[in-house]
Design a protein around this motif. Structure first.
Motif, PDB file in Angstrom:
ATOM      1  N   ILE A 138       0.831  -1.192   0.000  1.00  0.00           N
ATOM      2  CA  ILE A 138       0.000   0.000   0.000  1.00  0.00           C
ATOM      3  C   ILE A 138       0.876   1.257   0.000  1.00  0.00           C
ATOM      4  CG2 ILE A 138      -1.944  -1.121   1.147  1.00  0.00           C
ATOM      5  CD1 ILE A 138      -1.020   0.007   3.783  1.00  0.00           C
ATOM      6  N   PHE A 139       0.294   2.362  -0.483  1.00  0.00           N
ATOM      7  CA  PHE A 139       0.987   3.642  -0.409  1.00  0.00           C
ATOM      8  C   PHE A 139      -0.027   4.763  -0.226  1.00  0.00           C
ATOM      9  CE2 PHE A 139      -0.075   3.489  -4.912  1.00  0.00           C
ATOM     10  CZ  PHE A 139      -0.436   4.801  -5.196  1.00  0.00           C
ATOM     11  N   GLU A 140       0.409   5.854   0.397  1.00  0.00           N
ATOM     12  CA  GLU A 140      -0.382   7.064   0.555  1.00  0.00           C
ATOM     13  C   GLU A 140       0.493   8.246   0.149  1.00  0.00           C
ATOM     14  OE1 GLU A 140      -1.752   7.379   4.544  1.00  0.00           O
ATOM     15  OE2 GLU A 140      -3.080   5.632   4.429  1.00  0.00           O
ATOM     16  N   HIS A 141       0.093   8.951  -0.899  1.00  0.00           N
ATOM     17  CA  HIS A 141       0.847  10.112  -1.388  1.00  0.00           C
ATOM     18  C   HIS A 141       0.002  11.357  -1.181  1.00  0.00           C
ATOM     19  CE1 HIS A 141       3.576  12.486  -3.888  1.00  0.00           C
ATOM     20  NE2 HIS A 141       2.486  13.000  -4.444  1.00  0.00           N
ATOM     21  N   SER A 142       0.531  12.361  -0.491  1.00  0.00           N
ATOM     22  CA  SER A 142      -0.218  13.584  -0.223  1.00  0.00           C
ATOM     23  C   SER A 142       0.602  14.813  -0.603  1.00  0.00           C
ATOM     24  CB  SER A 142      -0.610  13.665   1.254  1.00  0.00           C
ATOM     25  OG  SER A 142       0.538  13.679   2.082  1.00  0.00           O
ATOM     26  N   ARG A 143      -0.116  15.854  -1.056  1.00  0.00           N
ATOM     27  CA  ARG A 143       0.499  17.138  -1.383  1.00  0.00           C
ATOM     28  C   ARG A 143      -0.312  18.229  -0.698  1.00  0.00           C
ATOM     29  NH1 ARG A 143       0.396  19.155  -7.448  1.00  0.00           N
ATOM     30  NH2 ARG A 143      -1.646  19.889  -6.756  1.00  0.00           N
ATOM     31  N   PRO A 144       0.202  18.807   0.376  1.00  0.00           N
ATOM     32  CA  PRO A 144      -0.553  19.808   1.135  1.00  0.00           C
ATOM     33  C   PRO A 144      -0.602  21.160   0.446  1.00  0.00           C
ATOM     34  CG  PRO A 144       1.613  19.493   2.091  1.00  0.00           C
ATOM     35  CD  PRO A 144       1.477  18.468   0.998  1.00  0.00           C
ATOM     36  N   ASP A 145      -1.380  22.065   1.021  1.00  0.00           N
ATOM     37  CA  ASP A 145      -1.533  23.407   0.472  1.00  0.00           C
ATOM     38  C   ASP A 145      -0.206  24.158   0.375  1.00  0.00           C
ATOM     39  OD1 ASP A 145      -4.070  23.910  -0.386  1.00  0.00           O
ATOM     40  OD2 ASP A 145      -4.846  24.480   1.561  1.00  0.00           O
ATOM     41  N   GLN A 146       0.654  23.954   1.363  1.00  0.00           N
ATOM     42  CA  GLN A 146       1.886  24.732   1.444  1.00  0.00           C
ATOM     43  C   GLN A 146       2.950  24.269   0.449  1.00  0.00           C
ATOM     44  OE1 GLN A 146       0.393  23.233   3.991  1.00  0.00           O
ATOM     45  NE2 GLN A 146      -0.581  25.011   4.955  1.00  0.00           N
ATOM     46  N   GLY A 147       2.651  23.274  -0.337  1.00  0.00           N
ATOM     47  CA  GLY A 147       3.618  22.759  -1.291  1.00  0.00           C
ATOM     48  C   GLY A 147       4.396  21.605  -0.706  1.00  0.00           C
ATOM     49  N   GLY A 148       5.219  20.986  -1.554  1.00  0.00           N
ATOM     50  CA  GLY A 148       5.924  19.804  -1.111  1.00  0.00           C
ATOM     51  C   GLY A 148       4.991  18.607  -1.126  1.00  0.00           C
ATOM     52  N   SER A 149       5.546  17.437  -0.937  1.00  0.00           N
ATOM     53  CA  SER A 149       4.729  16.228  -0.931  1.00  0.00           C
ATOM     54  C   SER A 149       5.430  15.150  -0.130  1.00  0.00           C
ATOM     55  CB  SER A 149       4.455  15.739  -2.361  1.00  0.00           C
ATOM     56  OG  SER A 149       5.674  15.399  -3.009  1.00  0.00           O
ATOM     57  N   SER A 150       4.680  14.122   0.221  1.00  0.00           N
ATOM     58  CA  SER A 150       5.245  12.995   0.956  1.00  0.00           C
ATOM     59  C   SER A 150       4.540  11.724   0.524  1.00  0.00           C
ATOM     60  CB  SER A 150       5.105  13.186   2.470  1.00  0.00           C
ATOM     61  OG  SER A 150       3.738  13.239   2.841  1.00  0.00           O
ATOM     62  N   THR A 151       5.266  10.617   0.568  1.00  0.00           N
ATOM     63  CA  THR A 151       4.701   9.323   0.216  1.00  0.00           C
ATOM     64  C   THR A 151       5.060   8.316   1.289  1.00  0.00           C
ATOM     65  OG1 THR A 151       4.980   9.818  -2.145  1.00  0.00           O
ATOM     66  CG2 THR A 151       4.542   7.532  -1.548  1.00  0.00           C
ATOM     67  N   ASN A 152       4.033   7.626   1.790  1.00  0.00           N
ATOM     68  CA  ASN A 152       4.217   6.610   2.816  1.00  0.00           C
ATOM     69  C   ASN A 152       3.926   5.244   2.212  1.00  0.00           C
ATOM     70  OD1 ASN A 152       4.549   8.772   4.724  1.00  0.00           O
ATOM     71  ND2 ASN A 152       2.315   8.952   4.787  1.00  0.00           N
ATOM     72  N   TYR A 153       4.695   4.220   2.629  1.00  0.00           N
ATOM     73  CA  TYR A 153       4.555   2.887   2.059  1.00  0.00           C
ATOM     74  C   TYR A 153       4.284   1.874   3.179  1.00  0.00           C
ATOM     75  CZ  TYR A 153       6.818   4.999  -2.014  1.00  0.00           C
ATOM     76  OH  TYR A 153       7.125   5.807  -3.078  1.00  0.00           O
TER      77      TYR A 153
END
Length: 257
Positions: A138-153
């Motif tokens: 599984i993975f969760e990829h998010s991009r918040p309002d402030q920019g940048g992003s992160s992906t969890n596995y």
């Protein structure tokens, strides 16, 4: 006039009540919680369309029919989060892929909140070890309002056990690594199906080494009942939910046709 409306409502709800298959499922859920003393209300509408009719004529619990029969689908949700005098709307679209001709599995969902730049994509790639046992990444990829992003596995598994008495047990587990926060989320759950129409379950979630910590972990209780073959009611409570840090109460209903 009132009698006519009541008769029409009964007819709509009862349509297909004795049917052994469905191809659409619409649901509505309401949840309530608090964050830092602020009361939260969440409404969610969801519709799911299956490419082939889902057979419910066997002994499999109605809630697990699409999983056992490997019915692929697409779905969409609309949500509204209210906190004090502020409201936030969101929507998502996604699909779930599985087929009787092979053992591969895939699921993907894209979430967006209106009026913001926030986006989230969640996915699963898996394989059926047996017809009732799925394992996946599984993975969760998010991009918040402030920019940048992160992906969890992480990894997940789901297994249905047939007790041979008409009852079944559903077991689920998942692990997700939060790379940016140097933390790991663990989750386990079980549902006991009393025949085809009623289930009661329990879930437990914790972060990293906080297992069996009353203040840090989340314990949930849930139940689902098919009052009619095509109409279900559900309720759950999560104590100290990881998402809010407070208790979350939820009720819902779904209609199949």
């Amino acid at each position: 006039m009132k009698r006519s409306m009541l008769a029409l409502l009964i007819a709509v709800v009862s349509t297909g009540a004795a049917a052994n298959s469905y191809q659409n499922e619409s649901s509505v859920d309401y949840g309530n919680s608090e964050i830092n003393g602020v009361d939260l209300d969440l409404w969610q509408l969801k519709h799911q369309y299956f490419f082939n009719a889902v057979d419910t004529s066997g002994n499999t619990p109605r809630a697990e029919a699409a999983f056992i029969n490997k019915n692929a689908s697409v779905f969409g949700t609309l949500s509204r989060l209210s906190a004090d005098s502020e409201d936030q709307n969101g929507w998502s679209v996604g699909g779930e892929y599985m087929d009787q001709s092979h053992n591969f599995y895939g699921k993907l969902e894209w979430l967006h909140y209106s009026g913001t730049d926030y986006q989230e994509v969640d996915g699963t790639v898996g394989y059926f070890i047996s017809n009732d046992w799925l394992v996946g990444a599984i993975f969760e990829h998010s991009r918040p309002d402030q920019g940048g992003s992160s992906t969890n596995y992480g990894v997940m598994t789901k297994k249905l056990w047939d007790l041979g008495t008409g009852d079944m047990i559903n077991l689920e587990a998942n692990i997700l690594d939060y790379r940016n926060d140097s933390a790991t989320r663990y989750g386990v759950g079980a549902d006991y199906y009393f025949g085809k129409n009623f289930s009661a379950g329990v879930g437990y979630q914790w972060i990293s080494d906080g297992v069996l910590s009353e203040s840090e972990d989340s314990l949930s209780l849930r139940t689902k009942w098919f009052a009619l073959p095509n109409l279900s009611l559900s309720a759950s409570v999560a104590f100290d939910a990881l998402e809010t840090g407070d208790d979350v109460y939820q009720v819902g209903a779904s209609y199949r046709f």
